[in-house]
Scaffold this motif. Sequence first.
Motif, PDB file in Angstrom:
ATOM      1  N   ARG A  84       0.850  -1.180   0.027  1.00 31.28           N
ATOM      2  CA  ARG A  84      -0.125   0.101   0.211  1.00 31.28           C
ATOM      3  C   ARG A  84       0.868   1.331   0.087  1.00 31.28           C
ATOM      4  O   ARG A  84       0.574   2.345  -0.630  1.00 31.28           O
ATOM      5  CB  ARG A  84      -0.966  -0.096   1.300  1.00 31.28           C
ATOM      6  CG  ARG A  84      -2.153  -0.752   1.142  1.00 31.28           C
ATOM      7  CD  ARG A  84      -3.037  -0.479   0.183  1.00 31.28           C
ATOM      8  NE  ARG A  84      -3.876   0.924   0.593  1.00 31.28           N
ATOM      9  CZ  ARG A  84      -4.708   1.252   1.548  1.00 31.28           C
ATOM     10  NH1 ARG A  84      -5.305  -0.232   1.844  1.00 31.28           N
ATOM     11  NH2 ARG A  84      -5.202   2.278   1.670  1.00 31.28           N
ATOM     12  N   ILE A  85       1.964   1.186   0.811  1.00 31.18           N
ATOM     13  CA  ILE A  85       2.953   2.342   0.831  1.00 31.18           C
ATOM     14  C   ILE A  85       3.318   2.662  -0.785  1.00 31.18           C
ATOM     15  O   ILE A  85       3.166   3.946  -1.094  1.00 31.18           O
ATOM     16  CB  ILE A  85       4.202   2.279   1.775  1.00 31.18           C
ATOM     17  CG1 ILE A  85       3.547   2.005   3.414  1.00 31.18           C
ATOM     18  CG2 ILE A  85       5.049   3.103   1.552  1.00 31.18           C
ATOM     19  CD1 ILE A  85       4.749   1.515   4.118  1.00 31.18           C
ATOM     20  N   PRO A 116      -4.435   5.606   7.134  1.00 30.10           N
ATOM     21  CA  PRO A 116      -5.091   4.852   6.070  1.00 30.10           C
ATOM     22  C   PRO A 116      -5.015   3.291   6.124  1.00 30.10           C
ATOM     23  O   PRO A 116      -6.002   2.915   5.266  1.00 30.10           O
ATOM     24  CB  PRO A 116      -4.398   5.477   4.723  1.00 30.10           C
ATOM     25  CG  PRO A 116      -3.115   5.992   5.702  1.00 30.10           C
ATOM     26  CD  PRO A 116      -3.144   6.072   7.023  1.00 30.10           C
ATOM     27  N   VAL A 117      -4.280   2.608   6.764  1.00 28.72           N
ATOM     28  CA  VAL A 117      -4.413   1.224   6.859  1.00 28.72           C
ATOM     29  C   VAL A 117      -4.201   0.765   8.205  1.00 28.72           C
ATOM     30  O   VAL A 117      -3.549   1.292   9.085  1.00 28.72           O
ATOM     31  CB  VAL A 117      -3.077   0.486   5.932  1.00 28.72           C
ATOM     32  CG1 VAL A 117      -3.210  -1.018   5.778  1.00 28.72           C
ATOM     33  CG2 VAL A 117      -3.095   1.241   4.724  1.00 28.72           C
ATOM     34  N   LEU A 133      -0.768   1.793   9.604  1.00 32.93           N
ATOM     35  CA  LEU A 133      -0.107   2.739   8.864  1.00 32.93           C
ATOM     36  C   LEU A 133      -0.317   4.138   9.286  1.00 32.93           C
ATOM     37  O   LEU A 133      -1.580   4.552   9.198  1.00 32.93           O
ATOM     38  CB  LEU A 133      -0.020   2.504   7.385  1.00 32.93           C
ATOM     39  CG  LEU A 133       0.810   3.622   6.622  1.00 32.93           C
ATOM     40  CD1 LEU A 133       2.358   3.307   6.692  1.00 32.93           C
ATOM     41  CD2 LEU A 133       0.518   3.020   5.016  1.00 32.93           C
ATOM     42  N   TYR A 134       0.665   4.846   9.702  1.00 38.95           N
ATOM     43  CA  TYR A 134       0.456   6.337  10.169  1.00 38.95           C
ATOM     44  C   TYR A 134       0.551   7.119   9.084  1.00 38.95           C
ATOM     45  O   TYR A 134       1.725   6.971   8.401  1.00 38.95           O
ATOM     46  CB  TYR A 134       1.082   6.956  11.105  1.00 38.95           C
ATOM     47  CG  TYR A 134       0.468   6.179  12.895  1.00 38.95           C
ATOM     48  CD1 TYR A 134      -0.733   6.587  13.246  1.00 38.95           C
ATOM     49  CD2 TYR A 134       1.129   5.298  13.252  1.00 38.95           C
ATOM     50  CE1 TYR A 134      -1.233   6.101  14.688  1.00 38.95           C
ATOM     51  CE2 TYR A 134       0.598   4.549  14.546  1.00 38.95           C
ATOM     52  CZ  TYR A 134      -0.548   5.140  15.138  1.00 38.95           C
ATOM     53  OH  TYR A 134      -0.710   4.650  16.285  1.00 38.95           O
ATOM     54  N   GLU A 135      -0.210   7.944   8.389  1.00 42.55           N
ATOM     55  CA  GLU A 135       0.155   8.995   7.394  1.00 42.55           C
ATOM     56  C   GLU A 135       0.430  10.407   8.061  1.00 42.55           C
ATOM     57  O   GLU A 135      -0.780  10.759   8.560  1.00 42.55           O
ATOM     58  CB  GLU A 135      -0.607   8.787   6.276  1.00 42.55           C
ATOM     59  CG  GLU A 135      -0.310   9.882   5.261  1.00 42.55           C
ATOM     60  CD  GLU A 135      -1.415  10.463   4.339  1.00 42.55           C
ATOM     61  OE1 GLU A 135      -2.334   9.620   3.927  1.00 42.55           O
ATOM     62  OE2 GLU A 135      -1.685  11.739   3.875  1.00 42.55           O
ATOM     63  N   ALA A 136       1.435  10.910   8.279  1.00 46.27           N
ATOM     64  CA  ALA A 136       1.479  12.080   9.047  1.00 46.27           C
ATOM     65  C   ALA A 136       2.101  13.380   8.045  1.00 46.27           C
ATOM     66  O   ALA A 136       3.025  13.211   7.234  1.00 46.27           O
ATOM     67  CB  ALA A 136       2.504  12.063  10.202  1.00 46.27           C
TER      68      ALA A 136
END
Lengths: 538, 83
Positions: free
Chosen positions: A34-35, A202-203, A212-215
């Motif tokens: 996914r990343i 997001p995941v 999964l952290y999106e920052a």
Amino acid sequence: MATVFMKWLETSPKDYDRGIQLLTLGKLQHVKERIVRDYIREGTRVLEIGCGTGTLTAMMAAQGASVTGIDASPAMLAEAEAKLGPDIEAGRVTLKLMDATLVGDRFPKASFDVIVSTLVFSELSPDEQRFVLEACTTLLAPGGRLLIADEVVPPRSLTRLVFYLVRLPLVLLTWLLTRTTTSALRDFDSLLAQSGYRSAVPVSCLSGSLVLYEAALSQTPGTEFQSPIPKLRHRVTLRTLLVDLWALFFRIIPPYPKFKTGLYAIGNPDRKSPVLVTGNFDLTVRRVVKALDGRADIWLLVADSAGINVWCAAGGGYFTAEKVIAAVQSSRLDEVVAHHALILPQLCANGVDGWRVREETGWGVHWGPARAADIPAYLAAKRKKTDAMRWVRFPLKDRLEMVTVTLGFYGLLILLPVFIFWRSMFWPVTVSMVGLSYFYAVVHPWLPGRDGLRKSVPLTLIALAGLFIYTALRDPLPAERLFNWVVGLTALSVFTGAELQGMSPVMRGEQANWGWEAVIGAALGLVYWLTPLALGWR
Amino acid sequence: MGSEPGLMDTLAEHWEIAKKLRSLQIHFDPEKCKGVWQCYEVCPIGCWTPDYERRVAIFHDPEKCVACGACVLQCPEDAIELK
């Protein structure tokens, strides 16, 4: 021999990959995909903190990204280098041996579009997490993203219970198969916010235990949040008793019990109080605390020594100037104390280059006493060390402890096979081994000879004398059986004498004896095989 | 269990260390010594003594040396070698 098995039992890079695959039930791979799919494009500039064996690095490079991967483990990095050879040659991938806490100093500002890190933050102490997060705020280019995939402790109590129930057997199984284990993040969202990020998830897999952290940088700057520095007290709990019991027999079997790295207070230190540095072996930290609690007010900086005592970690290349520098910088010591003096354990001077620490941090390095128990007197004397504080001894208490440690390890290695394949000899071998070891521990200083190998000569003679006296007086044995006993006790005495040598800094490492141990072992084998043939016993 | 990293490889690596460890000796060049005495500070055995008048270190008791390398690493003048 112990050294070899310690090394062998350490997690190898391939074991680590398999262990992680098993622990996350393959879901980490899904997160990595996914990343790459959602964040990586042709030309994206990526910093990967903790690239490990380079699995994600390769996936991102294949997508056309230009990736800089760092990792603190030389073994992992070597594996990644082998895997990524063509990408490195083509300039798509650069690999660097570096501690996560040093990224802020080593790369230009705003030089990355994406900073990604999988299963690294959970290995860092809260101080280090905040330090790395803040360093990343300066490294991210405008519009850049910080991606952190890690295990987290589920926030709700019911899912948390399920998490622990499912995790426990999985952790055990993974450790048995691959000697790999991980820890999980707690309350990471608020840490991201405090460090100046707005974040989303997001995941999320495995009931929210792998996320999964999106920052991204938030417009409002991070709140200058200073977590209180934890205080350490000497306490005996069920956990410390169990760890002590385990360590008494099996401390040389990895993974070693680790203490979270970072800055701690002992007593009520202030801005003028001394700063002591030590490694992150659980036993080491607790023994330092025990020696100081109630006797001194100090700051204790626990640096990463791979969970190994400082002497062995420094000798084996695990505890280095780099680790001390990383600890000094990530703990914000500068803001906590008004002086610039570090006190390092004298017994890490065989691996921590004091001059490098001085040059890179600007802090003075003082070599403290060899034993934690001498620290209060050393501090009271204004960092004056007497020769007695400087020189190591190997007193009876230590000898008994270290003999028990060797017995725990060789018990498994020698007695287990004897128990399985040679049941009738189990008790005689056990009693000889245990008796000989403790006898040796007691008489060690009085046996002639400077090293363990030479001391094993009088030890063998005493053991054989004991055997002859016992058989003559109490239990006459037929010649064949007496012969077996002589060969067996000789082998055991040489082994016991030579191996204890590695358990104290007063002698060279036990490896120094291996050549002679091998020769003596071969000779005894030959005698054991040939004598009965010559005398017609078989 | 898998075969890597290989018990034999690990053994071979340590055999190399073992061969050296027994014969390693300190070689000290007093000409280079400026009397910083880090060697004396860090030696766990007491093989070094400061000579305060001549401002040099004195290496004695070579047979007690455990070849840990602490004095070699901490000497700012590179006056000590272990080989």
